[in-house]
Motif scaffolding. Structure first.
Motif, PDB file in Angstrom:
ATOM      1  N   GLU A   3     -14.351   1.647  32.613  1.00  0.00           N
ATOM      2  CA  GLU A   3     -14.932   2.108  31.843  1.00  0.00           C
ATOM      3  C   GLU A   3     -14.942   3.945  31.817  1.00  0.00           C
ATOM      4  O   GLU A   3     -15.132   4.426  32.867  1.00  0.00           O
ATOM      5  CB  GLU A   3     -16.464   1.725  31.626  1.00  0.00           C
ATOM      6  N   LYS A   4     -14.988   4.390  30.610  1.00  0.00           N
ATOM      7  CA  LYS A   4     -14.931   5.865  30.625  1.00  0.00           C
ATOM      8  C   LYS A   4     -16.280   6.302  29.750  1.00  0.00           C
ATOM      9  O   LYS A   4     -16.637   5.567  28.952  1.00  0.00           O
ATOM     10  CB  LYS A   4     -13.706   6.709  30.079  1.00  0.00           C
ATOM     11  N   LYS A   5     -16.494   7.635  29.866  1.00  0.00           N
ATOM     12  CA  LYS A   5     -17.591   8.181  29.098  1.00  0.00           C
ATOM     13  C   LYS A   5     -16.988   9.497  28.390  1.00  0.00           C
ATOM     14  O   LYS A   5     -16.262  10.086  28.781  1.00  0.00           O
ATOM     15  CB  LYS A   5     -18.771   8.425  29.970  1.00  0.00           C
ATOM     16  N   VAL A   6     -17.449   9.687  27.046  1.00  0.00           N
ATOM     17  CA  VAL A   6     -17.289  10.896  26.310  1.00  0.00           C
ATOM     18  C   VAL A   6     -18.546  11.256  25.543  1.00  0.00           C
ATOM     19  O   VAL A   6     -19.372  10.491  25.413  1.00  0.00           O
ATOM     20  CB  VAL A   6     -15.894  10.611  25.313  1.00  0.00           C
ATOM     21  N   THR A   7     -18.797  12.612  25.527  1.00  0.00           N
ATOM     22  CA  THR A   7     -19.873  13.078  24.765  1.00  0.00           C
ATOM     23  C   THR A   7     -19.223  13.954  23.592  1.00  0.00           C
ATOM     24  O   THR A   7     -18.293  14.800  23.631  1.00  0.00           O
ATOM     25  CB  THR A   7     -20.673  14.243  25.725  1.00  0.00           C
ATOM     26  N   PHE A   8     -19.834  13.576  22.288  1.00  0.00           N
ATOM     27  CA  PHE A   8     -19.358  14.325  21.200  1.00  0.00           C
ATOM     28  C   PHE A   8     -20.746  15.273  21.002  1.00  0.00           C
ATOM     29  O   PHE A   8     -21.666  14.961  20.937  1.00  0.00           O
ATOM     30  CB  PHE A   8     -19.408  13.232  20.025  1.00  0.00           C
ATOM     31  N   ILE A   9     -20.192  16.426  20.436  1.00  0.00           N
ATOM     32  CA  ILE A   9     -21.167  17.262  19.649  1.00  0.00           C
ATOM     33  C   ILE A   9     -20.914  17.316  18.440  1.00  0.00           C
ATOM     34  O   ILE A   9     -19.907  17.480  17.779  1.00  0.00           O
ATOM     35  CB  ILE A   9     -20.860  18.751  20.528  1.00  0.00           C
ATOM     36  N   ILE A  10     -22.071  16.853  17.752  1.00  0.00           N
ATOM     37  CA  ILE A  10     -22.025  16.610  16.336  1.00  0.00           C
ATOM     38  C   ILE A  10     -22.983  17.389  15.441  1.00  0.00           C
ATOM     39  O   ILE A  10     -23.983  17.705  15.657  1.00  0.00           O
ATOM     40  CB  ILE A  10     -22.549  15.075  16.297  1.00  0.00           C
ATOM     41  N   GLU A  11     -22.325  17.777  14.349  1.00  0.00           N
ATOM     42  CA  GLU A  11     -23.203  18.790  13.288  1.00  0.00           C
ATOM     43  C   GLU A  11     -23.591  18.021  12.424  1.00  0.00           C
ATOM     44  O   GLU A  11     -22.817  17.251  11.758  1.00  0.00           O
ATOM     45  CB  GLU A  11     -22.415  20.026  12.875  1.00  0.00           C
ATOM     46  N   ALA A  44     -23.716  13.001  21.110  1.00  0.00           N
ATOM     47  CA  ALA A  44     -23.880  11.324  21.317  1.00  0.00           C
ATOM     48  C   ALA A  44     -22.640  10.850  22.558  1.00  0.00           C
ATOM     49  O   ALA A  44     -21.892  11.414  22.749  1.00  0.00           O
ATOM     50  CB  ALA A  44     -22.877  10.723  20.010  1.00  0.00           C
ATOM     51  N   LYS A  45     -23.456  10.385  23.355  1.00  0.00           N
ATOM     52  CA  LYS A  45     -22.789  10.008  24.727  1.00  0.00           C
ATOM     53  C   LYS A  45     -22.333   8.612  24.548  1.00  0.00           C
ATOM     54  O   LYS A  45     -23.279   7.467  24.360  1.00  0.00           O
ATOM     55  CB  LYS A  45     -23.841  10.228  25.775  1.00  0.00           C
ATOM     56  N   VAL A  46     -20.959   8.285  24.584  1.00  0.00           N
ATOM     57  CA  VAL A  46     -20.429   6.951  24.505  1.00  0.00           C
ATOM     58  C   VAL A  46     -19.746   6.475  25.896  1.00  0.00           C
ATOM     59  O   VAL A  46     -19.090   7.267  26.474  1.00  0.00           O
ATOM     60  CB  VAL A  46     -19.508   6.930  23.222  1.00  0.00           C
ATOM     61  N   SER A  47     -19.892   5.197  25.984  1.00  0.00           N
ATOM     62  CA  SER A  47     -19.195   4.566  27.080  1.00  0.00           C
ATOM     63  C   SER A  47     -18.141   3.837  26.603  1.00  0.00           C
ATOM     64  O   SER A  47     -18.650   2.944  25.613  1.00  0.00           O
ATOM     65  CB  SER A  47     -20.125   3.639  28.179  1.00  0.00           C
ATOM     66  N   TYR A  48     -17.051   3.648  27.020  1.00  0.00           N
ATOM     67  CA  TYR A  48     -16.073   2.672  26.258  1.00  0.00           C
ATOM     68  C   TYR A  48     -14.978   2.623  27.147  1.00  0.00           C
ATOM     69  O   TYR A  48     -14.823   2.950  28.298  1.00  0.00           O
ATOM     70  CB  TYR A  48     -15.361   3.695  25.202  1.00  0.00           C
ATOM     71  N   ASP A  49     -14.142   1.452  26.479  1.00  0.00           N
ATOM     72  CA  ASP A  49     -12.833   1.187  27.405  1.00  0.00           C
ATOM     73  C   ASP A  49     -11.891   1.485  26.736  1.00  0.00           C
ATOM     74  O   ASP A  49     -11.544   1.350  25.643  1.00  0.00           O
ATOM     75  CB  ASP A  49     -12.779  -0.615  27.212  1.00  0.00           C
ATOM     76  N   LYS A  54      -9.895   4.461  21.382  1.00  0.00           N
ATOM     77  CA  LYS A  54      -9.484   6.082  21.551  1.00  0.00           C
ATOM     78  C   LYS A  54     -10.600   6.785  21.017  1.00  0.00           C
ATOM     79  O   LYS A  54     -11.240   6.704  20.232  1.00  0.00           O
ATOM     80  CB  LYS A  54      -8.067   6.359  21.033  1.00  0.00           C
ATOM     81  N   VAL A  55     -10.446   7.898  21.980  1.00  0.00           N
ATOM     82  CA  VAL A  55     -11.487   9.157  21.363  1.00  0.00           C
ATOM     83  C   VAL A  55     -11.280   9.653  20.014  1.00  0.00           C
ATOM     84  O   VAL A  55     -12.202   9.658  19.049  1.00  0.00           O
ATOM     85  CB  VAL A  55     -11.429  10.435  22.369  1.00  0.00           C
ATOM     86  N   ASP A  56     -10.152   9.611  19.544  1.00  0.00           N
ATOM     87  CA  ASP A  56      -9.822   9.795  17.923  1.00  0.00           C
ATOM     88  C   ASP A  56     -10.073   8.789  17.032  1.00  0.00           C
ATOM     89  O   ASP A  56     -10.694   9.223  16.032  1.00  0.00           O
ATOM     90  CB  ASP A  56      -8.155   9.867  18.031  1.00  0.00           C
ATOM     91  N   ASP A  57     -10.261   7.439  17.430  1.00  0.00           N
ATOM     92  CA  ASP A  57     -11.014   6.454  16.752  1.00  0.00           C
ATOM     93  C   ASP A  57     -12.414   6.779  16.466  1.00  0.00           C
ATOM     94  O   ASP A  57     -13.089   6.647  15.456  1.00  0.00           O
ATOM     95  CB  ASP A  57     -10.835   5.005  17.263  1.00  0.00           C
ATOM     96  N   MET A  58     -12.940   7.007  17.602  1.00  0.00           N
ATOM     97  CA  MET A  58     -14.505   7.370  17.454  1.00  0.00           C
ATOM     98  C   MET A  58     -14.823   8.721  16.695  1.00  0.00           C
ATOM     99  O   MET A  58     -15.619   8.613  15.884  1.00  0.00           O
ATOM    100  CB  MET A  58     -15.023   7.481  18.757  1.00  0.00           C
ATOM    101  N   THR A  59     -13.974   9.842  16.813  1.00  0.00           N
ATOM    102  CA  THR A  59     -14.280  10.869  16.001  1.00  0.00           C
ATOM    103  C   THR A  59     -13.950  10.634  14.462  1.00  0.00           C
ATOM    104  O   THR A  59     -14.855  11.111  13.710  1.00  0.00           O
ATOM    105  CB  THR A  59     -12.975  11.883  16.468  1.00  0.00           C
ATOM    106  N   LYS A  60     -12.931   9.915  14.111  1.00  0.00           N
ATOM    107  CA  LYS A  60     -12.621   9.400  12.742  1.00  0.00           C
ATOM    108  C   LYS A  60     -14.071   8.709  12.287  1.00  0.00           C
ATOM    109  O   LYS A  60     -14.546   8.596  10.992  1.00  0.00           O
ATOM    110  CB  LYS A  60     -11.444   8.488  12.671  1.00  0.00           C
ATOM    111  N   THR A  61     -14.638   7.716  13.056  1.00  0.00           N
ATOM    112  CA  THR A  61     -15.672   7.005  12.679  1.00  0.00           C
ATOM    113  C   THR A  61     -16.814   7.925  12.340  1.00  0.00           C
ATOM    114  O   THR A  61     -17.780   7.869  11.356  1.00  0.00           O
ATOM    115  CB  THR A  61     -16.054   5.875  13.805  1.00  0.00           C
ATOM    116  N   ILE A  62     -17.333   8.871  13.328  1.00  0.00           N
ATOM    117  CA  ILE A  62     -18.262   9.694  13.111  1.00  0.00           C
ATOM    118  C   ILE A  62     -18.042  10.467  11.786  1.00  0.00           C
ATOM    119  O   ILE A  62     -19.114  10.816  10.955  1.00  0.00           O
ATOM    120  CB  ILE A  62     -18.441  10.612  14.344  1.00  0.00           C
ATOM    121  N   LYS A  63     -16.627  11.010  11.628  1.00  0.00           N
ATOM    122  CA  LYS A  63     -16.534  11.858  10.282  1.00  0.00           C
ATOM    123  C   LYS A  63     -16.725  10.987   9.108  1.00  0.00           C
ATOM    124  O   LYS A  63     -17.053  11.457   7.964  1.00  0.00           O
ATOM    125  CB  LYS A  63     -14.992  12.554  10.327  1.00  0.00           C
TER     126      LYS A  63
END
Length: 74
Positions: A3-11, A44-49, A54-63
């Motif tokens: 599992e990996k973790k990523v943090t998104f900075i969201i406006e 947004a702190k996300v843990s994922y497989d 992919k990070v791009d999929d999560m970015t698209k969802t947020i947008k």
């Protein structure tokens, strides 16, 4: 893969409902194990497989929910 973790900075988050909407949207993605979203920090702190999502999929969802991703920390 581990599992990996990523943090998104969201406006654009203004309240708890905004944060909840993003968390729920991210959790619907296959491979997202958890999403901790706080409007007070704008993060947004996300843990994922990484084999499932992919990070791009999560970015698209947020947008798609109407928010801007201003940065990503992996």
């Amino acid at each position: 893969m581990a599992e990996k973790k990523v943090t998104f900075i969201i406006e654009g988050m203004h309240c708890g409902h905004c944060a909840s909407a993003i968390a729920e949207g991210l959790k619907k993605l296959k491979g997202v194990k958890g999403a901790d979203v706080l409007f007070t920090t704008g993060k947004a702190k996300v843990s994922y497989d990484p084999d499932s999502v992919k990070v791009d999929d999560m970015t698209k969802t947020i947008k798609s929910l109407g928010y801007e991703v201003k940065g990503i920390k992996e």
